[in-house]
Enzyme design. Structure first.
Site, PDB file in Angstrom:
ATOM      1  N   PRO A   1       3.469   2.347  -9.731  1.00  0.00           N
ATOM      2  CA  PRO A   1       2.129   1.734  -9.716  1.00  0.00           C
ATOM      3  C   PRO A   1       1.466   1.607  -8.345  1.00  0.00           C
ATOM      4  CG  PRO A   1       3.804   0.044  -9.957  1.00  0.00           C
ATOM      5  CD  PRO A   1       4.531   1.360  -9.978  1.00  0.00           C
ATOM      6  N   CYS A   2       1.000   2.729  -7.814  1.00  0.00           N
ATOM      7  CA  CYS A   2       0.299   2.706  -6.528  1.00  0.00           C
ATOM      8  C   CYS A   2      -1.065   2.020  -6.634  1.00  0.00           C
ATOM      9  CB  CYS A   2       0.149   4.114  -5.969  1.00  0.00           C
ATOM     10  SG  CYS A   2      -0.612   5.283  -7.099  1.00  0.00           S
TER      11      CYS A   2
END
Length: 199
Positions: free
Chosen positions: A167-168
């Site tokens: 989850p950037c």
């Protein structure tokens, strides 16, 4: 005997899908399928999911053309790339659960073939940022043991081959603004809002 010129592509989408699935199953059974891919609909638009036998290797947004993504996979992973929905059924199901607010973390094997060195260290840290929370690029650089590498962290997040799964979108600028995102700034904002709504 039927001439090759007389053969026609089926104009029925369902028939074409069945033939493609059959080809994918045959290629996988013969151990000829290195990268399987499929597309899924999402609130962010169509996503392309790709996986090797080791795990999910690529998640691509509509902002990236399918041909470019498949060419990248063929060049950097293996030229044996074929549509095969079955291998990606678990990933498609987890994506659906995530967008419905029923899943906070992905339980998928990940193949990080497309990311090396410090960038790999950075993307492997992304799941430590809790659902619905954010960390700054500077905080992530410190977590990676290189506090001066804020810009390199930004590049690693921007080139993350498996966004959502890693989850950037939870990494923001120190001033709280969202910063760049592979799927576009609107997608990043939408993902952060989705997670806040389901805390």
């Amino acid at each position: 005997m039927t001439e090759i010129a007389d053969l026609q592509m089926p104009d029925d989408a369902d028939t074409l899908r069945r033939l493609t699935d059959r080809l994918g199953r045959a290629a996988e059974a013969a151990d000829l399928l290195d990268v399987a891919y499929r597309t899924v609909d999402s609130p962010l638009g169509r996503l392309l999911l790709a996986a090797t036998p080791r795990g999910i290797v690529r998640v691509a947004f509509e902002t990236e053309t399918e041909d470019e993504v498949l060419d990248e996979l063929a060049a950097r992973v293996s030229p044996r790339v074929l549509a095969d929905a079955r291998r990606l059924d678990p990933a498609a199901r987890e994506m659906e659960e995530y967008f419905a607010g029923r899943r906070r973390d992905f339980d998928l094997a990940i193949d990080l073939t497309l990311v090396m060195g410090f960038r790999r260290e950075v993307v492997q840290l992304l799941p430590t940022i809790p659902y619905g929370r954010t960390a700054s690029y500077a905080e992530l650089a410190a977590m990676a043991g290189n506090p001066g590498a804020t810009r390199a962290v930004g590049t690693a997040c921007a080139r993350n081959p498996v966004p959502l799964v890693l989850p950037c979108h939870r990494v923001v600028r120190s001033d709280g603004t969202t910063g760049a995102y592979r799927g576009g700034p609107e997608a990043k904002t939408a993902l952060l809002q989705l997670e806040l709504a389901h805390l």
